[in-house]
Write a protein that holds these residues in place. Structure first.
Motif: not given
Length: 93
Positions: A57-60, A40-44, A23-28
């Motif tokens: 859904f949120c990425a779209d 979607e995973k963003i590392i920055g 399980n992960h939690v959507c950051c949005e």
């Protein structure tokens, strides 16, 4: 408060689509991304390395918002503020 257009671009980043193994939690939207679901995973690198996981859904919606608001990647929406910036009813179709 929506900080649209004031998001700081990372000095370097990597964006991938992953399949959740736990399980992960959507950051949005804060929803659970269950095992087996893609996200979607963003590392920055901003001031430090950070990772953001977003349901598709949120990425779209984010991609659509960037297009609608004519934003460039270096002036984006601050992570965690997507729905505050676009409005919860904006994409309810």
């Amino acid at each position: 408060m929506c900080d649209i257009g004031s998001g700081e671009a990372p000095r370097l980043s990597k964006i991938t689509t992953q399949k959740a193994r736990k399980n992960h939690v959507c950051c949005e939207c804060g929803s659970i991304i269950p095992p087996g679901e893609r996200y979607e995973k963003i590392i920055g690198l901003w001031d430090k390395f950070e990772t953001y996981k977003t349901c598709l859904f949120c990425a779209d919606i984010r991609d659509q918002a960037y297009s609608d608001f004519d934003l460039m990647l270096d002036e984006g929406i601050v992570f965690g503020q997507l729905w505050e910036c676009v409005g919860y009813d904006a994409f309810a179709n």
